[in-house]
Design a protein around this motif. Sequence first.
Motif, PDB file in Angstrom:
ATOM      1  N   ASN A   1      -8.268   7.023  -0.804  1.00  0.00           N
ATOM      2  CA  ASN A   1      -8.223   5.910  -1.746  1.00  0.00           C
ATOM      3  C   ASN A   1      -7.680   4.518  -1.172  1.00  0.00           C
ATOM      4  OD1 ASN A   1      -9.047   7.887  -3.606  1.00  0.00           O
ATOM      5  ND2 ASN A   1      -7.100   8.650  -4.222  1.00  0.00           N
TER       6      ASN A   1
ATOM      7  N   LYS B   1       1.833   1.503  -3.592  1.00  0.00           N
ATOM      8  CA  LYS B   1       0.706   1.899  -4.512  1.00  0.00           C
ATOM      9  C   LYS B   1       0.048   3.211  -4.171  1.00  0.00           C
ATOM     10  CE  LYS B   1      -0.504  -2.886  -5.189  1.00  0.00           C
ATOM     11  NZ  LYS B   1      -1.583  -3.994  -5.145  1.00  0.00           N
ATOM     12  N   MET B   2       0.105   3.625  -3.277  1.00  0.00           N
ATOM     13  CA  MET B   2      -0.334   5.109  -2.833  1.00  0.00           C
ATOM     14  C   MET B   2       0.737   6.047  -3.022  1.00  0.00           C
ATOM     15  SD  MET B   2      -2.840   4.374   0.895  1.00  0.00           S
ATOM     16  CE  MET B   2      -3.657   6.056   0.507  1.00  0.00           C
TER      17      MET B   2
ATOM     18  N   ARG C   1      -8.865   1.362  -2.414  1.00  0.00           N
ATOM     19  CA  ARG C   1      -9.030   1.015  -4.116  1.00  0.00           C
ATOM     20  C   ARG C   1      -7.786  -0.073  -4.493  1.00  0.00           C
ATOM     21  NH1 ARG C   1      -9.818   7.097  -6.867  1.00  0.00           N
ATOM     22  NH2 ARG C   1     -11.713   7.693  -5.651  1.00  0.00           N
ATOM     23  N   TYR C   2      -6.955  -0.298  -3.492  1.00  0.00           N
ATOM     24  CA  TYR C   2      -5.677  -1.112  -3.898  1.00  0.00           C
ATOM     25  C   TYR C   2      -5.911  -2.257  -3.382  1.00  0.00           C
ATOM     26  CZ  TYR C   2      -4.034   3.687  -5.261  1.00  0.00           C
ATOM     27  OH  TYR C   2      -4.075   5.071  -5.614  1.00  0.00           O
ATOM     28  N   ARG C   3      -5.117  -3.385  -4.152  1.00  0.00           N
ATOM     29  CA  ARG C   3      -5.169  -4.729  -3.533  1.00  0.00           C
ATOM     30  C   ARG C   3      -4.122  -4.668  -2.442  1.00  0.00           C
ATOM     31  NH1 ARG C   3      -7.581  -8.968  -6.621  1.00  0.00           N
ATOM     32  NH2 ARG C   3      -8.549  -8.251  -8.399  1.00  0.00           N
TER      33      ARG C   3
ATOM     34  N   LEU D   1       0.830  -1.232  -0.117  1.00  0.00           N
ATOM     35  CA  LEU D   1       0.141   0.030   0.040  1.00  0.00           C
ATOM     36  C   LEU D   1       0.819   1.171   0.004  1.00  0.00           C
ATOM     37  CD1 LEU D   1      -2.945  -0.936   2.581  1.00  0.00           C
ATOM     38  CD2 LEU D   1      -2.907  -0.661  -0.133  1.00  0.00           C
TER      39      LEU D   1
END
Length: 314
Positions: A306, A235-236, A309-311, A232
């Motif tokens: 958000n 990804k963020m 929203r991510y795996r 995370l």
Amino acid sequence: MAASKSFLTFSQQVESLKNEKNIEISDPKYAEDILQRIGYFSLMGGYKQLFRIPFTKKYKSGTTFDEIVALYQFDADLRELFLKYLLQIERHIGNLIAYYFIEAHGISQNEYMNPNNYNNISRNRNTIGGLIKKLYGAVNSTEHGYVNYHRTQYGNVPLWVTTNVLTFGSLSKMYNVLPQSLRSKICRHFPNVNQRQLERYLSVLTKYRNACAHGDRLFTYKTVDQILDTPLHTKMKIPQKGNQYIYGKQDLFAVVITFRYLLPKEDFSVFKRNLILKTGYLNKRLTHITESELLEQMGFPDNWKNIARYRLTS
């Protein structure tokens, strides 16, 4: 050594805020009531900093007493919200520890008092010794009726009872010194979390659990311990200073990340929705603190909403 500050009545405290701090107070009687219930130190000592001009003791022009109270109330609401889910995780971990320990060793309390049933290597022995003292104290506690019942009725307090008495800190230490086989079984209940990650998560959550329970200021709270880097963070696109992420490691956003990994998806969605509502409501009540300033103090990146929203995998 500086002289101690002199005693001020509640009305004098209000006058000091108005005349010396230049804080706008529209209702002096309301301000007196707030100071009586909260305390000058708890309110001003804990929540004034964001309203002050950096590197001075002056407050931003037009700062109101109501804004400071709103930030205080927001922090109290945060503690209530986070504590709800910290307790949920605490209960879940305690249940899993009890289940797999009893599955391996049986229900006798002598089994969880036996250091040989833990990962009894040299570096763990002091922790195991301290844990067993805590377990012994829990078994002999007279504060909980259900413990008294099992002790007097059966002469045995099974671990599923004892874990209800243990603190989050004790449960965290118990997990840390369990045999690898039991730690592995517990981790299977949290997809994408390995044993070392869970150990760090529990360590950080323990500190936040204590901060919530003791009424400490939460929105700026940071632990010495850090959670490990997660997918995370990448990804963020959380900004870094060198190789270190500046958000989501030991701050309140680290707890949010941990919740994302340890809570059921539905529960995390409810938590996030409530957190958005609380931060949004506060931002409407503040005129001298921007949303970005608040998020930075909380350790939240601008795109924190958000997170779902991510795996969770790489």
